[in-house]
Scaffold this active site. Structure first.
Site, PDB file in Angstrom:
ATOM      1  CG  ASP A  82      -2.152   0.849   1.059  1.00 40.43           C
ATOM      2  OD1 ASP A  82      -2.315   1.738  -0.095  1.00 40.43           O
ATOM      3  OD2 ASP A  82      -3.018   0.660   1.677  1.00 40.43           O
TER       4      ASP A  82
ATOM      5  CD  GLU B 156      -7.000   5.881   3.051  1.00 39.47           C
ATOM      6  OE1 GLU B 156      -5.864   5.535   3.641  1.00 39.47           O
ATOM      7  OE2 GLU B 156      -6.644   5.663   1.800  1.00 39.47           O
TER       8      GLU B 156
HETATM    9  C1  BGC Z   1      -5.199   3.041   0.423  1.00 41.06           C
HETATM   10  C2  BGC Z   1      -5.444   2.172  -0.559  1.00 41.06           C
HETATM   11  C3  BGC Z   1      -5.408   2.625  -1.829  1.00 41.06           C
HETATM   12  C4  BGC Z   1      -3.971   3.147  -2.126  1.00 41.06           C
HETATM   13  C5  BGC Z   1      -3.768   3.877  -3.512  1.00 41.06           C
HETATM   14  C6  BGC Z   1      -4.042   3.864   0.290  1.00 41.06           C
HETATM   15  O1  BGC Z   1      -3.879   4.911   1.119  1.00 41.06           O
HETATM   16  O2  BGC Z   1      -5.027   2.316   1.707  1.00 41.06           O
HETATM   17  O3  BGC Z   1      -6.807   1.718  -0.209  1.00 41.06           O
HETATM   18  O4  BGC Z   1      -5.472   1.699  -2.913  1.00 41.06           O
HETATM   19  O5  BGC Z   1      -3.845   4.356  -0.990  1.00 41.06           O
HETATM   20  O6  BGC Z   1      -4.517   5.216  -3.696  1.00 41.06           O
HETATM   21  C1  BGC Z   2      -3.441  10.154  -2.118  1.00 37.86           C
HETATM   22  C2  BGC Z   2      -4.312   8.801  -2.008  1.00 37.86           C
HETATM   23  C3  BGC Z   2      -3.634   7.711  -1.073  1.00 37.86           C
HETATM   24  C4  BGC Z   2      -3.347   8.563   0.136  1.00 37.86           C
HETATM   25  C5  BGC Z   2      -2.386   7.695   1.066  1.00 37.86           C
HETATM   26  C6  BGC Z   2      -3.560  10.697  -0.768  1.00 37.86           C
HETATM   27  O1  BGC Z   2      -2.623  12.089  -1.037  1.00 37.86           O
HETATM   28  O2  BGC Z   2      -4.271  11.117  -2.967  1.00 37.86           O
HETATM   29  O3  BGC Z   2      -4.391   8.125  -3.167  1.00 37.86           O
HETATM   30  O4  BGC Z   2      -4.297   6.746  -0.910  1.00 37.86           O
HETATM   31  O5  BGC Z   2      -2.819  10.015  -0.106  1.00 37.86           O
HETATM   32  O6  BGC Z   2      -2.953   7.763   2.310  1.00 37.86           O
END
Ligand code: BGC
Ligand code: BGC
Length: 605
Positions: A295, A486
């Site tokens: 991830d 998240e």
């Molecule tokens: C998330 C994932 C996601 C990835 C890419 C992460 O922060 O936990 O679910 O696929 O970012 O954007």
């Molecule tokens: C990105 C997401 C990613 C996240 C990481 C964001 O800035 O746009 O895709 O999942 O950071 O936690």
């Protein structure tokens, strides 16, 4: 170039082995590297034989339009085809409820709503439609479905899971993988990604913080209020398998070729460095032949010393690393680890074979690329009517004292911010990472639906519920959560904010019967609302075709949705994991007003 054959075929393992034999160590590590689109140019992708480029939440090529997407993805793919070995990149994106980064795409209900439908056929169709819209922009890999089995609804990712019940997650997850891949994977399939492996739905409240390691300075000022996401999982091996692993077994049986590892820890052990789960269980016991992707920046959390973090993750079984920014550092570090014997050539070769196998399955190693899926599918009528049906089927009537259905000639007083807001109806992971209220993309709101169903002159809308002297037989009012994503959605208090309750109370005084619509990523505590409501309806996060909710309110579509999670009555109950608090839930899992209690996933072959 990739070895040519007379006609395009799906590459075999022999062909992959031949390719591997001709790769330099740098080209192998390049294949294991996934970079975020703004951190690399097409020329560098070719030069370093990069394996994958991704768009994170809101990470759009150019201005984010369909044209910019097609051009942007194509420039990376075309460059990779011009690399020494001509192995195309996999372009990945978080299409988690439709191709949700793209303005104008069809946005389907978030998974919790699909869980309420319990309908595997529908989930398969939704995934197929999302796959076509994704493929139409050139991306052939989606970081979906999320197979979390959320046990604590205070978790900000609750809505990304289909249900609290593992058999439902397994059945719908399987259907989603089938839909993403479709019947002709090399032609118009999009690789699914079963995530996040494994156990995230069991994270313990108050343990969040793996993203706040003292050595990670770029998290400063970001995420200090996260409370459970990326936290510690404190369950036995048996519970891990029975509840949380089960959906991954189903996804792999359905042909999933990519799995994303989970942030966080299991009894303090970092999941991204857990050899037992990633290698022994997933690749050994479950026979998973595809690849594991890490991830976003998860490796940095493993150890203050980056080489040690890379060594531990890849050694444990991570095959591709979502770097996502500093690819030079990742590639340099990994090559050095190989030189130093801290990573074996066998492990790296295994990772590359797995990545190439997934690429082969989707036709990327075939001689000529398949014709592009027409951009006309993006947000097309057919997909929008599917999304509307999904929203209707996801609607759960929680209680109904003769307020529903709303008859055809009824005059309605309508209120609430969410009733007429596409952004709120879509929630997080829409256009931007966190999502936002407002007209962020074309769509139909519940208010649009009421006006179409009853006639514009029969629906009086005042966002704040101030109707002066007006009265009507029926009121329809929303309460809602604002979009979050998240850990930003981790919330100790799930009660409805006072100003929203005020709107409900204001409308109450003007109507005979009041319908309260709950627009949220999870159950909210409704005590303050229930006494005023004649009917309460869970709408989840329905997406751009929120008028599907109205189809159920008016009886045009029968109410078939049932609760995918139990709906707590009190804050104390929210805090307890399933079954650990004796007080009965407001409504149990499987509930829908006035009928059948049991919830099972139906449909599918
Ligand atoms: C998330 C994932 C996601 C990835 C890419 C992460 O922060 O936990 O679910 O696929 O970012 O954007
Ligand atoms: C990105 C997401 C990613 C996240 C990481 C964001 O800035 O746009 O895709 O999942 O950071 O936690």
């Amino acid at each position: 170039m990739v070895a040519r054959t007379d006609r395009p075929t799906v590459a075999t393992d022999d062909r992959i082995r031949a390719l591997l034999a001709s790769m330099t160590p740098a080209e192998k590590v390049g294949q294991m590297t996934q970079v975020e689109l703004g951190s690399i140019t097409p020329a560098e992708v070719a030069e370093r034989a990069i394996g994958s480029v991704l768009s994170g939440g809101g990470g759009n090529p150019g201005d984010g339009s369909v044209g910019a997407w097609r051009d942007g993805v194509d420039s990376f793919v075309a460059a990779s085809r011009r690399s020494r070995l001509g192995i195309p990149i996999l372009y990945g994106t978080d299409a988690v409820h439709g191709h949700n980064n793209v303005v104008g795409a069809t946005i389907f209900p978030h998974n919790i709503g699909l869980g309420a439908t319990g309908d595997a056929d529908l989930v398969r169709q939704v995934a197929r439609a999302a796959a076509l819209e994704t493929a139409a922009t050139g991306a052939r890999w989606s970081f979906a479905p999320c197979l979390a089995v959320p046990q604590d609804i205070r978790w900000g990712r609750t809505y990304e899971g289909f249900s609290q019940e593992p058999t439902v997650v397994a059945a719908l997850g399987r259907a989603a993988v089938e839909g993403w891949h479709g019947e002709h994977l090399p032609v118009d399939g999009v690789l699914a990604c079963a995530k996040h492996y494994v156990g995230e739905g069991a994270m313990e409240w108050g343990t969040a913080g793996s993203h706040r390691q003292p050595w990670i300075d770029w998290w400063d000022g970001w995420g200090p209020d996260w409370l459970i996401d990326q936290g510690d999982i404190r369950i036995t091996d048996e519970e891990m398998r029975e509840v949380h692993l089960a959906p991954f077994v189903a996804a792999i049986e359905a042909g999933a070729l990519t799995v994303m590892a989970c942030y966080g820890t299991w009894h303090g052990r970092r999941l991204h460095a857990d050899r037992y789960l990633l290698t022994d269980v997933l690749k050994g016991e479950l026979g998973f032949a595809g690849f594991v992707v890490s991830d976003w920046m998860a490796l940095e959390q493993i150890d203050a010393d980056y080489p040690t973090a890379v060594e531990r993750a890849i050694g444990a079984g991570v095959d591709m690393v979502m770097v996502p920014f500093n690819h030079e550092r990742f590639i340099g570090t990994t090559l050095q680890l190989l030189d130093d014997g801290r990573l074996t050539v066998e492990r790296v070769d295994d990772a590359v074979v797995r990545i190439l196998r997934a690429k082969a399955a989707i036709g990327l190693l075939d001689d000529s690329p398949p014709p592009a899926v027409s951009a006309e599918v993006i947000g097309c009528d057919e997909h929008r009517s599917l999304a509307r049906r999904a929203a209707a089927q996801s609607t759960v009537i929680l209680s109904n004292a003769s307020a529903l259905p709303i008859g055809p000639a009824t005059t309605v007083l309508a209120a609430g911010e969410a009733l007429d807001d596409v952004g709120i109806a879509c929630g997080g992971w829409t256009i931007s990472w966190e999502g936002s209220p407002g007209p962020i993309t074309p769509g139909r709101t519940m208010l649009d639906g009421l006006r179409s169903a009853l006639g514009t002159d029969r629906v009086d809308y005042e966002r704040d519920g101030r109707f002066g002297a007006v009265r009507a037989p029926v009121g329809v009012v929303t309460v809602h959560e604002l979009p979050y994503v998240e850990g930003g959605g981790d919330r100790a208090d799930l009660s409805v904010p006072g100003e929203q309750i005020d709107v409900v109370r204001r409308v109450r005084d003007h109507v005979d019967r009041l319908v309260v619509l709950v627009v949220s990523g999870r159950p909210l505590l409704l005590d303050d609302v229930l006494e005023d409501a004649d009917a309460v309806v869970a709408c989840w996060l329905p997406g751009t075709e929120a008028d599907g909710i109205v189809d159920v309110l008016t009886g045009r579509v029968p109410a078939s949705g049932s609760l995918p999670v139990s709906w707590p009555r009190s804050a104390a109950q929210v805090a307890g994991r399933t079954g650990s608090v004796s007080e009965p839930a407001a409504w149990p899992i499987g509930h829908r007003a006035g009928d059948r209690p049991a919830m099972t996933a139906t449909g599918g072959p």
